[in-house]
Design a protein around this motif. Structure first.
Motif, mmCIF file in Angstrom:
data_model
loop_
_atom_site.group_PDB
_atom_site.id
_atom_site.type_symbol
_atom_site.label_atom_id
_atom_site.label_comp_id
_atom_site.label_asym_id
_atom_site.label_seq_id
_atom_site.Cartn_x
_atom_site.Cartn_y
_atom_site.Cartn_z
ATOM 1 N N ILE A 1 0.712 -1.246 -0.080
ATOM 2 C CA ILE A 1 -0.028 0.026 0.175
ATOM 3 C C ILE A 1 1.099 1.097 0.030
ATOM 4 O O ILE A 1 0.287 2.309 0.152
ATOM 5 C CB ILE A 1 -0.929 0.031 1.110
ATOM 6 C CG1 ILE A 1 -0.233 0.053 2.494
ATOM 7 C CG2 ILE A 1 -1.748 -1.342 1.102
ATOM 8 C CD1 ILE A 1 -1.353 0.148 3.747
ATOM 9 N N GLY A 2 2.290 1.157 -0.028
ATOM 10 C CA GLY A 2 3.047 2.059 -0.287
ATOM 11 C C GLY A 2 3.590 2.848 1.026
ATOM 12 O O GLY A 2 3.100 2.326 2.091
ATOM 13 N N THR A 3 4.348 3.568 0.967
ATOM 14 C CA THR A 3 4.859 4.384 2.037
ATOM 15 C C THR A 3 4.148 5.622 2.287
ATOM 16 O O THR A 3 3.949 6.466 1.543
ATOM 17 C CB THR A 3 6.275 4.590 2.042
ATOM 18 O OG1 THR A 3 7.089 3.454 1.757
ATOM 19 C CG2 THR A 3 6.947 5.544 3.160
ATOM 20 N N LEU A 4 3.464 5.473 3.513
ATOM 21 C CA LEU A 4 2.597 6.754 3.913
ATOM 22 C C LEU A 4 3.291 7.780 4.656
ATOM 23 O O LEU A 4 4.195 7.905 5.019
ATOM 24 C CB LEU A 4 1.491 6.363 4.656
ATOM 25 C CG LEU A 4 0.504 5.144 4.002
ATOM 26 C CD1 LEU A 4 -0.248 4.607 5.187
ATOM 27 C CD2 LEU A 4 -0.252 5.792 2.979
ATOM 28 N N ASP A 5 2.830 9.188 4.273
ATOM 29 C CA ASP A 5 3.399 10.358 4.780
ATOM 30 C C ASP A 5 2.585 10.453 6.398
ATOM 31 O O ASP A 5 1.283 10.723 6.467
ATOM 32 C CB ASP A 5 2.950 11.541 4.222
ATOM 33 C CG ASP A 5 3.374 12.917 4.690
ATOM 34 O OD1 ASP A 5 3.857 12.851 6.030
ATOM 35 O OD2 ASP A 5 3.600 13.805 3.952
ATOM 36 N N TYR B 1 3.100 -6.141 6.793
ATOM 37 C CA TYR B 1 3.547 -4.747 7.250
ATOM 38 C C TYR B 1 2.946 -3.640 6.441
ATOM 39 O O TYR B 1 3.315 -3.865 5.114
ATOM 40 C CB TYR B 1 4.940 -4.753 7.725
ATOM 41 C CG TYR B 1 5.312 -5.466 8.880
ATOM 42 C CD1 TYR B 1 5.599 -4.614 9.982
ATOM 43 C CD2 TYR B 1 5.379 -6.859 8.756
ATOM 44 C CE1 TYR B 1 5.916 -5.461 11.289
ATOM 45 C CE2 TYR B 1 5.755 -7.424 9.954
ATOM 46 C CZ TYR B 1 5.823 -6.942 11.143
ATOM 47 O OH TYR B 1 6.023 -7.490 12.447
ATOM 48 N N ALA B 2 2.809 -2.600 6.792
ATOM 49 C CA ALA B 2 2.589 -1.133 6.142
ATOM 50 C C ALA B 2 3.696 -0.253 6.677
ATOM 51 O O ALA B 2 4.213 -0.616 7.698
ATOM 52 C CB ALA B 2 1.393 -0.781 6.397
ATOM 53 N N TYR B 3 4.223 0.818 5.921
ATOM 54 C CA TYR B 3 5.220 1.527 6.065
ATOM 55 C C TYR B 3 4.974 2.995 6.146
ATOM 56 O O TYR B 3 4.068 3.250 5.314
ATOM 57 C CB TYR B 3 6.401 1.153 5.397
ATOM 58 C CG TYR B 3 6.965 -0.099 5.617
ATOM 59 C CD1 TYR B 3 7.863 -0.260 6.613
ATOM 60 C CD2 TYR B 3 6.537 -1.101 4.707
ATOM 61 C CE1 TYR B 3 8.481 -1.769 6.732
ATOM 62 C CE2 TYR B 3 7.112 -2.581 4.998
ATOM 63 C CZ TYR B 3 7.858 -2.874 5.712
ATOM 64 O OH TYR B 3 8.576 -3.908 6.041
ATOM 65 N N THR B 4 5.377 3.648 7.240
ATOM 66 C CA THR B 4 5.354 5.323 7.025
ATOM 67 C C THR B 4 6.610 5.748 6.741
ATOM 68 O O THR B 4 7.721 4.969 7.679
ATOM 69 C CB THR B 4 4.577 5.833 8.157
ATOM 70 O OG1 THR B 4 5.207 5.589 9.243
ATOM 71 C CG2 THR B 4 3.067 5.270 8.180
ATOM 72 N N ALA B 5 6.776 6.893 6.182
ATOM 73 C CA ALA B 5 7.990 7.709 6.352
ATOM 74 C C ALA B 5 8.346 7.733 7.687
ATOM 75 O O ALA B 5 7.631 8.559 8.406
ATOM 76 C CB ALA B 5 7.860 8.936 5.472
ATOM 77 N N SER B 6 9.750 7.954 8.216
ATOM 78 C CA SER B 6 10.279 8.373 9.411
ATOM 79 C C SER B 6 11.365 9.479 9.228
ATOM 80 O O SER B 6 12.313 8.922 8.734
ATOM 81 C CB SER B 6 10.676 7.091 10.242
ATOM 82 O OG SER B 6 11.363 7.360 11.256
ATOM 83 N N GLY B 7 10.877 10.471 9.806
ATOM 84 C CA GLY B 7 11.698 11.616 9.648
ATOM 85 C C GLY B 7 12.340 12.188 8.377
ATOM 86 O O GLY B 7 11.669 11.765 7.330
ATOM 87 N N THR B 8 13.526 12.565 8.000
ATOM 88 C CA THR B 8 13.981 13.423 7.002
ATOM 89 C C THR B 8 15.160 12.442 6.230
ATOM 90 O O THR B 8 15.625 12.896 5.195
ATOM 91 C CB THR B 8 14.374 14.739 7.346
ATOM 92 O OG1 THR B 8 15.424 14.671 8.181
ATOM 93 C CG2 THR B 8 13.033 15.614 7.897
ATOM 94 N N ASP B 9 15.467 11.366 7.063
ATOM 95 C CA ASP B 9 16.558 10.631 6.394
ATOM 96 C C ASP B 9 16.220 9.339 5.525
ATOM 97 O O ASP B 9 16.849 8.467 5.241
ATOM 98 C CB ASP B 9 17.376 9.925 7.732
ATOM 99 C CG ASP B 9 16.443 8.925 8.688
ATOM 100 O OD1 ASP B 9 15.303 8.801 8.090
ATOM 101 O OD2 ASP B 9 17.008 8.323 9.249
ATOM 102 N N GLY B 10 14.947 9.494 4.983
ATOM 103 C CA GLY B 10 14.474 8.357 4.185
ATOM 104 C C GLY B 10 14.165 7.259 4.958
ATOM 105 O O GLY B 10 13.673 6.188 4.282
ATOM 106 N N GLY B 11 14.224 7.030 5.960
ATOM 107 C CA GLY B 11 14.005 5.890 7.006
ATOM 108 C C GLY B 11 12.354 5.492 6.777
ATOM 109 O O GLY B 11 11.428 6.005 6.304
ATOM 110 N N ARG B 12 11.859 4.190 7.257
ATOM 111 C CA ARG B 12 10.676 3.799 7.246
ATOM 112 C C ARG B 12 10.372 3.354 8.493
ATOM 113 O O ARG B 12 11.053 2.599 9.092
ATOM 114 C CB ARG B 12 10.330 2.806 5.988
ATOM 115 C CG ARG B 12 10.453 3.468 4.786
ATOM 116 C CD ARG B 12 9.719 2.596 3.768
ATOM 117 N NE ARG B 12 10.491 1.206 3.659
ATOM 118 C CZ ARG B 12 10.022 0.314 2.922
ATOM 119 N NH1 ARG B 12 9.103 0.399 1.939
ATOM 120 N NH2 ARG B 12 10.456 -1.101 2.993
ATOM 121 N N LEU B 13 8.823 3.504 8.973
ATOM 122 C CA LEU B 13 8.696 2.586 10.272
ATOM 123 C C LEU B 13 7.685 1.681 9.832
ATOM 124 O O LEU B 13 6.909 1.727 8.983
ATOM 125 C CB LEU B 13 7.764 3.657 11.054
ATOM 126 C CG LEU B 13 8.565 4.380 12.257
ATOM 127 C CD1 LEU B 13 7.393 5.366 12.794
ATOM 128 C CD2 LEU B 13 9.067 3.609 13.248
#
Ligand SMILES: [Zn+2]
Length: 65
Positions: A3-7, A38-50
């Motif tokens: 479902i992509g990486t969410l903001d 698992y789904a993922y959200t963007a984490s911070g400004t370093d391109g990481g994912r949660l």
């Protein structure tokens, strides 16, 4: 899950419920839920994912995990 990486700053209440395994991650159903990967959200400004353990309903195709 694909479902992509969410903001995380732009989540709707519906998306928030899906990330917290309260609704099917694909269609939003609240019945016959099962683990769905698992789904993922963007984490911070370093391109990481949660990663978030999400659920799928019986009617949606599973992730095969
Ligand atoms: Zn579903």
């Amino acid at each position: 899950m694909r479902i992509g990486t969410l903001d995380p700053l732009a989540l709707t209440a519906d998306q928030d419920a899906r990330l917290h395994a309260q609704r099917c991650a694909r269609c939003g159903s609240t019945t016959d839920l099962r683990p769905g990967g698992y789904a993922y959200t963007a984490s911070g400004t370093d391109g990481g994912r949660l990663g978030w353990p999400v659920v799928l309903c019986k009617g949606c195709p599973g992730s095969g995990a």
